[in-house]
Design an enzyme around this catalytic site. Structure first.
Site, PDB file in Angstrom:
ATOM      1  CG  ASP A 258      -2.290   4.303   2.313  1.00  0.00           C
ATOM      2  OD1 ASP A 258      -1.036   3.911   2.621  1.00  0.00           O
ATOM      3  OD2 ASP A 258      -2.252   4.955   0.871  1.00  0.00           O
TER       4      ASP A 258
ATOM      5  CD  GLU B  17      -1.531   8.348  -1.456  1.00  0.00           C
ATOM      6  OE1 GLU B  17      -0.420   8.723  -1.764  1.00  0.00           O
ATOM      7  OE2 GLU B  17      -1.909   6.669  -1.505  1.00  0.00           O
TER       8      GLU B  17
ATOM      9  CD  GLU C 109       9.144  16.039  -6.282  1.00  0.00           C
ATOM     10  OE1 GLU C 109       9.796  16.675  -5.350  1.00  0.00           O
ATOM     11  OE2 GLU C 109       8.927  16.895  -7.236  1.00  0.00           O
TER      12      GLU C 109
ATOM     13  CG  HIS D  50       0.604   5.194  -4.548  1.00  0.00           C
ATOM     14  ND1 HIS D  50       1.382   4.864  -3.360  1.00  0.00           N
ATOM     15  CD2 HIS D  50       1.144   4.557  -5.610  1.00  0.00           C
ATOM     16  CE1 HIS D  50       2.581   3.975  -3.646  1.00  0.00           C
ATOM     17  NE2 HIS D  50       2.231   3.998  -5.093  1.00  0.00           N
TER      18      HIS D  50
ATOM     19  CG  ASP E  76      -2.727   2.403  -1.907  1.00  0.00           C
ATOM     20  OD1 ASP E  76      -3.361   1.845  -2.985  1.00  0.00           O
ATOM     21  OD2 ASP E  76      -1.902   3.179  -1.940  1.00  0.00           O
TER      22      ASP E  76
END
Length: 232
Positions: A7, A9, A52, A150, A155
């Site tokens: 995963d 980010e 965000e 997250h 994850d």
């Protein structure tokens, strides 16, 4: 079979607009069993962090400013993943960012033929259902109570559990090859040992033929039918 569940980010949603990779987490699996080997790294994106995006993963530029650049870690990352299939949730997103970073380093992108997308698998199994990682973990009873934001490695670890469930669940452990981590053959031998120690009790067959009295009563009953269909 060796597979890597991973995963990422990022600073945003589109590497073509300048968004960058800031974290990657990988979990090694052999025959769908985690081996305990992981790869995890944060990266300095060399740009700002939109509010965000930080709200999603909690990674600020202040935290990432002293982390290595992706180019510095690319060789060890590629060494870890080797030529294994790469499993990700909405894998096209993660492949897009990973390959963008590799190309920026002058390295070959990872072939999308190696991509295994758990969203696509879940969509085939559960058409019309919610397909987020959170929703699917809830469906399969996977504990995610420790997931407040997250995180790439967290994850990936949740996804590794989900991937097993999507492929048939814990039962697949019965089919593991002998070279699986921890020795799948050890599980099989233990089962045999337990089974062989059970004392089996065999009962004599019970009589099931009708008695003469029962046959007579049946004949009398059948004689009471007028023009039965089976006599036509």
């Amino acid at each position: 079979m060796r597979e890597i569940v991973f995963d990422t980010e990022t600073t945003g949603l589109d590497p073509r607009s300048g968004d960058r990779l800031v974290e990657i987490g990988c979990v090694e699996m052999v025959n769908r069993v985690p081996t305990g080997a992981v790869y995890h790294c944060y990266f300095n994106p060399e740009r700002d962090m939109p509010a965000e995006a930080e709200a999603v993963h909690g990674l600020s530029i202040a935290f990432l400013s002293d982390k290595p650049k992706f180019a510095e870690k690319a060789p060890e990352f590629l060494d870890f993943i080797g030529d294994a299939p790469l499993v990700a949730h909405n894998a096209g997103f993660d492949f897009g960012f990973m390959n963008n970073e590799l190309e920026m380093c002058g390295l070959e992108p990872v072939s999308r033929e190696r991509m295994v997308d758990t969203v696509a698998i879940a969509r085939r199994k559960h058409p019309g259902a919610k397909l987020s990682l959170d929703a699917l973990c809830s469906r399969y009873g996977i504990d995610r109570s420790h997931r407040t934001k997250h995180g790439a490695l967290l994850d990936a670890e949740l996804l590794a559990q989900l991937y097993v469930e999507l492929q048939g669940g814990r039962q697949i452990g019965l089919e593991l090859a002998a070279d699986a981590p921890g020795g799948a053959s050890g599980v099989f031998e233990e089962t045999v040992a337990v089974t062989s120690s059970v004392t089996r009790i065999f009962r004599s067959p019970r009589p099931h033929a009708a008695s003469a009295e029962e046959l007579a009563r049946h004949a009398e009953f059948m004689a009471g039918f007028s023009e039965p269909i089976w006599s036509r």
